[in-house]
Scaffold this motif. Structure first.
Motif, short mmCIF file in Angstrom:
data_model
loop_
_atom_site.label_atom_id
_atom_site.label_comp_id
_atom_site.label_asym_id
_atom_site.label_seq_id
_atom_site.Cartn_x
_atom_site.Cartn_y
_atom_site.Cartn_z
N LYS A 75 46.86 40.29 63.68
CA LYS A 75 46.50 41.50 62.93
C LYS A 75 46.86 41.39 61.45
O LYS A 75 46.43 42.20 60.65
CB LYS A 75 47.13 42.74 63.54
N ASN A 76 47.66 40.37 61.08
CA ASN A 76 47.99 40.16 59.67
C ASN A 76 47.00 39.23 58.98
O ASN A 76 47.17 38.91 57.81
CB ASN A 76 49.41 39.60 59.54
N LEU A 77 45.98 38.80 59.71
CA LEU A 77 44.95 37.92 59.17
C LEU A 77 43.65 38.71 59.03
O LEU A 77 43.52 39.82 59.54
CB LEU A 77 44.75 36.72 60.11
N ILE A 78 42.68 38.12 58.36
CA ILE A 78 41.40 38.79 58.10
C ILE A 78 40.30 38.08 58.88
O ILE A 78 40.20 36.85 58.86
CB ILE A 78 41.08 38.77 56.60
N ALA A 79 39.47 38.86 59.57
CA ALA A 79 38.37 38.31 60.36
C ALA A 79 37.01 38.54 59.69
O ALA A 79 36.02 37.95 60.09
CB ALA A 79 38.36 38.92 61.76
N GLY A 80 36.96 39.42 58.69
CA GLY A 80 35.70 39.69 58.01
C GLY A 80 35.87 40.82 57.03
O GLY A 80 36.96 41.37 56.86
N PHE A 81 34.77 41.18 56.36
CA PHE A 81 34.84 42.22 55.35
C PHE A 81 33.46 42.75 55.01
O PHE A 81 32.45 42.11 55.29
CB PHE A 81 35.49 41.68 54.07
N TRP A 82 33.46 43.90 54.39
CA TRP A 82 32.29 44.46 53.71
C TRP A 82 32.76 44.86 52.32
O TRP A 82 33.91 45.30 52.15
CB TRP A 82 31.78 45.74 54.36
N VAL A 83 31.89 44.76 51.34
CA VAL A 83 32.11 45.37 50.03
C VAL A 83 30.99 46.39 49.88
O VAL A 83 29.81 46.06 50.03
CB VAL A 83 32.06 44.33 48.89
N ILE A 84 31.39 47.64 49.65
CA ILE A 84 30.42 48.72 49.54
C ILE A 84 30.66 49.50 48.25
O ILE A 84 31.75 49.43 47.66
CB ILE A 84 30.50 49.69 50.74
N ARG A 85 29.64 50.23 47.83
CA ARG A 85 29.78 51.21 46.75
C ARG A 85 29.83 52.58 47.40
O ARG A 85 29.02 52.88 48.27
CB ARG A 85 28.58 51.16 45.81
N ALA A 86 30.81 53.37 46.99
CA ALA A 86 30.94 54.72 47.52
C ALA A 86 31.47 55.62 46.41
O ALA A 86 32.21 55.15 45.54
CB ALA A 86 31.89 54.73 48.72
N GLY A 87 31.11 56.86 46.46
CA GLY A 87 31.51 57.80 45.42
C GLY A 87 32.99 58.13 45.42
O GLY A 87 33.53 58.58 44.42
N SER A 88 33.65 57.90 46.56
CA SER A 88 35.07 58.25 46.69
C SER A 88 35.67 57.51 47.88
O SER A 88 34.94 56.95 48.71
CB SER A 88 35.22 59.76 46.91
N MET A 89 36.99 57.55 47.96
CA MET A 89 37.67 56.99 49.13
C MET A 89 37.21 57.71 50.39
O MET A 89 37.00 57.08 51.42
CB MET A 89 39.18 57.08 48.96
N ASP A 90 37.04 59.01 50.32
CA ASP A 90 36.58 59.77 51.49
C ASP A 90 35.24 59.25 52.00
O ASP A 90 35.03 59.09 53.20
CB ASP A 90 36.48 61.27 51.19
N GLU A 91 34.32 58.99 51.07
CA GLU A 91 33.01 58.46 51.47
C GLU A 91 33.15 57.06 52.08
O GLU A 91 32.52 56.76 53.10
CB GLU A 91 32.06 58.42 50.27
N ALA A 92 34.00 56.23 51.48
CA ALA A 92 34.23 54.89 52.03
C ALA A 92 34.82 54.98 53.43
O ALA A 92 34.44 54.22 54.33
CB ALA A 92 35.15 54.09 51.11
N LEU A 93 35.72 55.93 53.63
CA LEU A 93 36.32 56.11 54.96
C LEU A 93 35.30 56.60 55.98
O LEU A 93 35.37 56.23 57.16
CB LEU A 93 37.51 57.06 54.88
N GLU A 94 34.33 57.41 55.53
CA GLU A 94 33.26 57.83 56.44
C GLU A 94 32.48 56.62 56.93
O GLU A 94 32.15 56.51 58.11
CB GLU A 94 32.33 58.84 55.75
N TRP A 95 32.17 55.70 56.01
CA TRP A 95 31.47 54.47 56.42
C TRP A 95 32.35 53.65 57.36
O TRP A 95 31.87 53.12 58.36
CB TRP A 95 31.07 53.65 55.20
N ALA A 96 33.63 53.56 57.07
CA ALA A 96 34.53 52.79 57.94
C ALA A 96 34.63 53.41 59.33
O ALA A 96 34.65 52.69 60.33
CB ALA A 96 35.92 52.68 57.30
N ARG A 97 34.66 54.73 59.40
CA ARG A 97 34.74 55.40 60.71
C ARG A 97 33.49 55.17 61.55
O ARG A 97 33.55 55.28 62.77
CB ARG A 97 34.99 56.89 60.53
#
Length: 121
Positions: A75-97
């Motif tokens: 769990k301390n390693l990385i398996a992948g990622f996305w880079v997104i544009r979002a208007g706020s942290m809340d919006e980014a968290l909506e995408w993550a959820r």
């Protein structure tokens, strides 16, 4: 608009090189399509296990290269990622959820922009 990285934490399976099922790949494809159609996805990739990687450590001398796999908890390693544009942290968290994961962990972090630093224009 701010950029955010959604960092997928590794698991024992991802570190063992276990590939996602066809169903999971289809779900991820549909999720990525939604990100693209919304115009927020800038990048997104899965990473191979740390056994196929290396680390470069810097400490007041020549850089030291350590071949993977890396010890410790997956769990301390990385398996992948996305880079997104979002208007706020809340919006980014909506995408993550809405990522179609049934288990695991995703860390969401805002990316620095050049304008965040003094003297930049």
């Amino acid at each position: 608009m701010p950029r955010f990285m959604m960092i997928v934490k590794a698991s024992e399976d991802s570190e063992a090189g276990v590939l996602p099922t066809a169903e999971a790949l289809a779900e991820m494809g549909a999720y990525n399509d939604r990100l693209q159609k919304a115009g927020v996805m800038l990048a997104g990739e899965g990473l191979r296990a740390s056994s196929e990687g290396a680390r470069v450590t810097y400490s007041h001398g020549p850089p030291v290269v350590t071949e993977g796999p890396f010890g410790g908890e997956a769990k301390n390693l990385i398996a992948g990622f996305w880079v997104i544009r979002a208007g706020s942290m809340d919006e980014a968290l909506e995408w993550a959820r809405s990522i179609p994961f049934r288990e695991g962990e995703v860390e969401v972090r805002r990316i620095f922009e050049a304008s965040d630093f003094p003297g930049s224009s």
